[in-house]
Design an enzyme around this catalytic site. Structure first.
Site, PDB file in Angstrom:
ATOM      1  N   ARG A  47     -42.381 -43.940 -16.163  1.00  0.00           N
ATOM      2  CA  ARG A  47     -42.921 -42.697 -16.710  1.00  0.00           C
ATOM      3  C   ARG A  47     -42.216 -42.317 -18.013  1.00  0.00           C
ATOM      4  O   ARG A  47     -42.858 -41.833 -18.949  1.00  0.00           O
ATOM      5  CB  ARG A  47     -42.806 -41.569 -15.695  1.00  0.00           C
ATOM      6  CG  ARG A  47     -43.983 -41.502 -14.724  1.00  0.00           C
ATOM      7  CD  ARG A  47     -45.302 -41.408 -15.516  1.00  0.00           C
ATOM      8  NE  ARG A  47     -46.451 -41.425 -14.651  1.00  0.00           N
ATOM      9  CZ  ARG A  47     -47.107 -40.340 -14.244  1.00  0.00           C
ATOM     10  NH1 ARG A  47     -46.707 -39.149 -14.612  1.00  0.00           N
ATOM     11  NH2 ARG A  47     -48.160 -40.461 -13.471  1.00  0.00           N
ATOM     12  N   HIS A  82     -47.297 -32.202  -5.253  1.00  0.00           N
ATOM     13  CA  HIS A  82     -48.517 -32.284  -6.067  1.00  0.00           C
ATOM     14  C   HIS A  82     -49.245 -33.613  -5.900  1.00  0.00           C
ATOM     15  O   HIS A  82     -50.429 -33.699  -6.157  1.00  0.00           O
ATOM     16  CB  HIS A  82     -48.141 -32.080  -7.532  1.00  0.00           C
ATOM     17  CG  HIS A  82     -49.300 -31.786  -8.436  1.00  0.00           C
ATOM     18  ND1 HIS A  82     -50.163 -30.732  -8.233  1.00  0.00           N
ATOM     19  CD2 HIS A  82     -49.741 -32.419  -9.565  1.00  0.00           C
ATOM     20  CE1 HIS A  82     -51.081 -30.719  -9.187  1.00  0.00           C
ATOM     21  NE2 HIS A  82     -50.850 -31.729 -10.005  1.00  0.00           N
TER      22      HIS A  82
END
Length: 284
Positions: free
Chosen positions: A184, A262
């Site tokens: 990421r 999430h």
């Protein structure tokens, strides 16, 4: 065959821009739409779920304009949700598909909702996972803790900031392997990715690009069978945000996942896949 990012990659041109998507499986078409996280792509969001879902559906995992490997307009002159919704419709048109199921995570949930509201004949069933712009956050801060961490990282893409942002995405920090954090950081630090995210978010806060009505105010017009999925411990789009659409949508069920932030498709992977397959196969 083991599905990889490379052997599932396909390309389509929509409005003069090349868009990447990943395709696997046969059956009813299912378009999967990622969220707006730093360095995000369709594969980063849903690559690990493709093996299971493609056993039941023709899965089309789209990199929305400006994200992943997809091109984008140099300047956004409309609300980004509209730009992304047009890309979904363009993908369906290019593939000769009259309609498809839509599964949207976070921002992708907002894109899926707008597409279904504006073009109901093109959308079969909807899965909205912690959808952005569809709920109303009345208890927590706005922007949320997770969105603030994302914006801080996008402004200063350091390893410390990416880790702080990623920790807001999950219930169990053990999910954040060194490989995931490094990947990421690498993708999100790309100047093109930083600009794409900043430009997309700028359209959400530009009064000139505001919609006449927000998505949450239009929900009663959404007739499709809809499944809302939300992590109980979501710090990006708090779980309360799904309570309003669960009450307003005429044909909707809500499932809340414990021990989950999430990323329902990551932290509760097996339950997520079983739930989606059952709903899209059998309905409510």
């Amino acid at each position: 065959m083991t599905l990889t990012a490379e052997n599932t990659t396909r390309w389509v041109t929509v409005d003069g821009h090349k868009l990447r998507y990943h395709e696997a499986g046969t059956g009813a078409p299912l378009v999967l739409l990622h969220g707006s996280g730093a360095g995000v792509s369709g594969w980063a969001n849903f690559g690990a779920n493709l093996q299971a879902l493609s056993q039941h559906f023709r899965c089309l995992v789209l990199d929305q304009p400006g994200f992943g490997a997809s091109g984008r307009p140099e300047v956004y002159e409309r609300n980004y949700l509209r730009i992304a919704s047009d890309a979904v419709l363009g993908l369906l048109d290019e593939l000769g598909l009259e309609k498809a199921h839509l599964l949207g995570n976070s921002m992708g949930g907002g894109v899926a909702t707008m597409t279904a509201l504006d073009h109901p004949g093109r959308v079969d069933r909807l899965v909205l996972m912690a959808p952005g712009g569809v709920g109303v956050n009345i208890l927590g801060p706005e922007p949320s803790e997770g969105i603030n961490a994302l914006m801080k990282f996008n402004a200063d893409p350091t390893q410390a900031n990416v880790l702080a942002w990623l920790k807001t995405m999950v219930f169990n920090p053990a999910v954040l392997t060194p490989e995931l954090v490094e990947q990421r950081l690498k993708t999100a630090s790309d100047p093109a990715n930083i600009a794409a995210l900043a430009d997309a978010y700028a359209t959400f806060y530009n009064p000139k690009m505001a919609e006449p009505l927000p998505l949450w105010a239009r929900l009663r017009g959404l007739q499709q069978q809809t499944l809302l999925l939300h992590g109980r411990d979501d710090r990006v789009t708090p779980v309360e945000g799904s309570l309003f659409p669960a009450r307003q949508l005429p044909n909707a069920d809500l499932r809340i996942f414990s021990r989950c932030g999430h990323w329902v498709q990551v932290e509760r992977k097996d339950a997520f896949e079983r739930t989606v397959i059952d709903f899209l196969t059998h309905g409510l």
